[in-house]
Design an enzyme around this catalytic site. Structure first.
Site, PDB file in Angstrom:
ATOM      1  N   LYS A  73      44.789  38.497  34.540  1.00 57.67           N
ATOM      2  CA  LYS A  73      45.932  38.908  35.359  1.00 57.67           C
ATOM      3  C   LYS A  73      45.416  39.151  36.772  1.00 57.67           C
ATOM      4  O   LYS A  73      44.278  39.599  36.960  1.00 57.67           O
ATOM      5  CB  LYS A  73      46.489  40.195  34.742  1.00 57.67           C
ATOM      6  CG  LYS A  73      47.762  40.740  35.358  1.00 57.67           C
ATOM      7  CD  LYS A  73      48.222  41.964  34.550  1.00 57.67           C
ATOM      8  CE  LYS A  73      49.478  42.604  35.084  1.00 57.67           C
ATOM      9  NZ  LYS A  73      49.907  43.764  34.272  1.00 57.67           N
ATOM     10  N   SER A 148      54.628  43.496  32.843  1.00 56.36           N
ATOM     11  CA  SER A 148      54.262  42.822  34.068  1.00 56.36           C
ATOM     12  C   SER A 148      53.229  41.715  33.895  1.00 56.36           C
ATOM     13  O   SER A 148      53.039  40.910  34.801  1.00 56.36           O
ATOM     14  CB  SER A 148      53.734  43.843  35.082  1.00 56.36           C
ATOM     15  OG  SER A 148      52.568  44.475  34.584  1.00 56.36           O
ATOM     16  N   SER A 172      53.133  46.523  29.513  1.00 57.37           N
ATOM     17  CA  SER A 172      52.967  45.243  30.199  1.00 57.37           C
ATOM     18  C   SER A 172      52.165  44.191  29.469  1.00 57.37           C
ATOM     19  O   SER A 172      52.144  43.037  29.896  1.00 57.37           O
ATOM     20  CB  SER A 172      52.357  45.467  31.581  1.00 57.37           C
ATOM     21  OG  SER A 172      53.366  45.892  32.450  1.00 57.37           O
TER      22      SER A 172
HETATM   23  N1  GLN Z   1      57.563  47.746  32.574  1.00 61.46           N
HETATM   24  C1  GLN Z   1      56.831  48.971  32.746  1.00 61.46           C
HETATM   25  C2  GLN Z   1      56.986  49.446  34.154  1.00 61.46           C
HETATM   26  O1  GLN Z   1      57.631  48.792  34.889  1.00 61.46           O
HETATM   27  C3  GLN Z   1      55.397  48.804  32.376  1.00 61.46           C
HETATM   28  C4  GLN Z   1      54.535  48.288  33.446  1.00 61.46           C
HETATM   29  C5  GLN Z   1      53.097  48.159  33.053  1.00 61.46           C
HETATM   30  O2  GLN Z   1      52.718  48.421  31.905  1.00 61.46           O
HETATM   31  N2  GLN Z   1      52.264  47.811  34.010  1.00 61.46           N
HETATM   32  O3  GLN Z   1      56.453  50.442  34.546  1.00 61.46           O
END
Ligand code: GLN
Length: 467
Positions: A73, A148, A172
């Site tokens: 990532k 994400s 994420s």
């Molecule tokens: N969707 C969650 C958020 O927006 C998780 C994001 C993540 O784990 N980086 O915070």
């Protein structure tokens, strides 16, 4: 092919590491329209592949991941391409060092071939918040990839690489794994080092991986795990791949995650997985976890608070984007941050600054931390009676691109199942468990007590054989 078999072939010189890397890069180019990758690290990857092939030709040990291509990532600091965190802020940032886990994977012979798209600074659950364009779902391109770590999930699902790294702060890794039909593992907080990864929320950030089998997840995790003197929250390495088939486990299915507002197909997938667990000789019972309904509210106070603090370092002075033609220091800060962050980043910085401000700290931040302790205690109480917990990974299968973009609260609701284990630092694994009536993948989530990572992965592995 499992990663171990691939490595055996490379070591036996039936296939070259270079050929592996070339094939992955060709596949990456083939799937350009998914917009899953932000960059390729081709030059460095080919050079490393040659080094590994030479090592093997000379009879030297090339590592347990010899010649295995992978993707990281784009919030992992890695050589060979910029580390942008999918933001304009870091658009031209070339990392001066590599993340500890990338170093560890490289030392084991794995080869990073590219960097994947994500929500900018990992704020989001769809990869629509990337400053460089949306990633498309691997199964249905009109749907989101999830996020994400959407890009890493998609390249794993489309067989560009056997595994990819993501970060999981509140889901994420697990949620995009569910949306694309692959496994996604979020380890116990502190199992793998956060050093060299762009920080989001330091108390829940974890480094984990996507793969297509539990064995592959276990192998990659065993390499990533361990104490790092540069991350004081890492734990001494306790991870040992478990080969025995787990027997007679007690598994709790959290009632509050199986209510009528959860998609019918998702509930059916969880119930079906529970039946399969029972058929394998385990006990599955409904359990109550009353505080879980507050998890999302807790998360969206604690995490923005930490975000606002972690993102304060991007001031246009030390590194990252610097606005041109400004006259005052305030203008430099304001314009650099205004240009470098996407809307969602700004929203979180504002919420975080608000809940930490002197007048509201007690009412929001402190209260949320107290509620977080209640949630942790409830998890602990359940783990006195149950070995693992079962729940959906997400309340729905992948949603349409653009469907939730105008409504941040709707978007946050997609995280309702993944944030509870994050707040408690627990290991959680999303495994593919069927498809929706529309043909979209659905994942179910297994959660374990702290440090039960290996047993959790072994349970998932034992179930794969029973499909
Ligand atoms: N969707 C969650 C958020 O927006 C998780 C994001 C993540 O784990 N980086 O915070």
């Amino acid at each position: 092919m499992k990663i171990t078999e691939l490595v055996q072939q490379v070591v036996a010189r039936k296939i070259k590491a270079r050929e592996q890397v070339e094939a992955s890069i060709a596949k990456a180019r083939d799937i350009k329209e998914y917009h899953a990758l932000l960059s390729l690290t081709e030059g460095r990857a080919l050079a490393r592949a040659d080094e590994i092939d030479t090592k093997i030709a000379n009879g030297k040990d090339a590592g347990v991941l010899a010649g295995v291509p992978f993707v990281v990532k784009d919030n992992y600091l890695a050589f060979g391409a910029p580390t942008t965190a999918a933001s304009k802020m870091l658009e031209h940032f070339n990392a001066p060092l590599q993340a500890t886990v990338v170093e560890k994977l490289e030392a084991a012979g794995a080869i990073c071939i590219g960097k994947s798209n994500m929500d900018a600074f990992a704020h989001g659950g769809s990869t629509e918040n990337s400053a460089f364009g949306v990633t498309h779902n691997a199964v249905d391109t009109t749907k989101v990839a999830g996020g994400s770590s959407g890009g890493s999930a998609v390249v794993t699902a489309l067989d560009v690489v056997p595994f990819a790294l993501g970060t999981d702060t509140g889901g994420s890794i697990r949620q995009p794994a569910s949306f694309n039909g692959v496994l996604g593992f979020k380890p116990t907080y502190g199992l793998s080092s956060r050093y060299g990864v762009v920080a989001m929320a330091s108390s829940t950030d974890t480094m984990g991986c996507f793969a297509k089998s539990a064995d592959d997840i276990a192998l990659v995790t065993s390499v990533m795990a361990g104490r790092d003197p540069r991350d004081m929250t890492t734990l001494p390495d306790y991870f040992e791949v478990q080969h025995d088939v787990p027997k007679n486990l007690k598994i709790g299915m959290i009632r509050e995650t199986m209510t009528a507002d959860v998609d019918t197909d998702v509930r059916a997938a969880v119930n079906n997985y529970a039946d399969r667990l029972r058929a394998a000789g385990h006990t599955v019972e409904m359990v109550a976890m009353p505080s879980i309904k507050h998890a999302l509210a807790i998360y969206y106070i604690v995490v923005p608070a930490e975000i606002s603090s972690n993102l304060a370092r991007y001031d246009g002075v030390r590194y990252g984007r610097r606005a041109e033609g400004v006259k005052t220091l305030a203008e430099l800060y304001g314009r650099s941050r205004g240009e470098g962050f996407v809307t969602e980043n700004k929203r979180r910085i504002m919420i975080g600054s608000y809940v930490l401000s002197s007048g509201f700290f007690d009412a929001y931040y402190l209260q949320a931390q107290k509620a977080r302790t209640v949630l942790i205690n409830e998890f602990n109480a359940l783990f006195e009676q149950y070995d693992f917990l079962l729940m959906p990974t997400a309340p729905t299968p992948a949603f349409g691109i653009g469907e939730n973009t105008d409504d941040p609260v709707k978007m946050y609701l997609a995280d309702v199942m993944t944030v509870p284990p994050s707040l408690a630092g627990l290991p959680a694994l999303s495994v593919p468990a069927g498809t929706s009536t529309q043909g979209l993948p659905i994942g179910v989530q297994l959660v374990g007590r702290a440090k039960s990572d290996a047993a959790l992965i072994a349970l998932a592995g034992s179930m794969e054989a029973r499909v």
